[in-house]
Design an enzyme around this catalytic site. Sequence first.
Site, mmCIF file in Angstrom:
data_model
loop_
_atom_site.group_PDB
_atom_site.id
_atom_site.type_symbol
_atom_site.label_atom_id
_atom_site.label_comp_id
_atom_site.label_asym_id
_atom_site.label_seq_id
_atom_site.Cartn_x
_atom_site.Cartn_y
_atom_site.Cartn_z
ATOM 1 N NE ARG A 296 96.446 -16.554 24.998
ATOM 2 C CZ ARG A 296 95.880 -17.057 23.914
ATOM 3 N NH1 ARG A 296 95.983 -18.352 23.668
ATOM 4 N NH2 ARG A 296 95.226 -16.295 23.068
ATOM 5 N N GLY A 297 102.352 -18.142 26.347
ATOM 6 C CA GLY A 297 103.120 -18.673 27.473
ATOM 7 C C GLY A 297 104.213 -17.717 27.928
#
Length: 363
Positions: A296-297
């Site tokens: 997700r980052g």
Amino acid sequence: MTVTADATPIVSTQPRRRAVFPFTAIVGQEEMKLALLLNVIDPKVGGVMIMGDRGTGKSTTIRALADLLPEMEVVADDPFSSDPHNPELMSDEVRDRLGRGETLPVAKKKVTMIDLPLGATEDRVCGTIDIEKALSEGVKAFEPGLLAKANRGILYVDEVNLLDDHLVDVLLDSAASGWNTVEREGISIRHPASFVLVGSGNPEEGELRPQLLDRFGMHAEIRTVRDPELRVKIVEERSQFDRNPQDYLHHYQQTQEELQERLLQAQSLLPSVEISHELRVQISQVCAELDVDGLRGDIVTNRAAKALAAFEGRTEVTLDDVRRIITLCLRHRLRKDPMETIDSGTKVQKVFSEVFGVPLDEN
């Protein structure tokens, strides 16, 4: 959320709205303002968590952003503010009507900002199904909740760290999928719920669980202004606004319109923005060295960098774009180490400078 501009004069039948402090007049807090603007340009960035001291202008800034945004086109008789031009942002009923060849009535409305109170129940948030009416009349009687009202707008949760974890999970699921589904007694109803989720809180009152915090696209940290000159300027600006709101708004009208136009142009430009393979690899290298769980980052950092490039009027992401947003995207994804003495934001910048081979930004 996608907003549209139209040269045709709009005559509003709504009563005059209460004056809202203008976004372009807010002094300082650049990190928070940038995070909010990038989420307006690309809501898929995933929302913003704003943590900071009391009285630092969190609520004022969020309300100012909602007031800044231009009117959007909606299907006039639809309770979910469906987009008349984009099937992905339509309710199932509106899409069916379009499929039958109906001409959809179009209206314009201001982008909405919905406040979610801390004591809200799940029914109040998600909506309720009238089972009795459904059984007796054979229709899916649905009373829309706050998620329906927030569609294509902003959903703001003050003191989100005090909200029930289950409700936070519901909000994050809807924000990520763009849909809200309500099921009861074998009856299921869904509607579009695409919104920018903004949470704010004071870290002294407790942190969100890491699993939930990670679901917010960006995390802005704001502090009380310490510079006496800047504090005086903030007080003076607020005093002028309170003394004569209409004159104050008139003074900032041009800068507000310029920023509004800039946001519209950025939304149009966004699909054309590219990020090089080399930059993408380096972003992922930073995430790997920071031991960030999941991907997700990486995804959010790529999206936010593209949104910033579009905001600056460019179609190619630069190293400086990544530098400006990477802390916002990653600081809340680091594993907490009670023995760690370095601030999480500083740690992100340190690893960024090492991976990209640039001097560490001391500011």
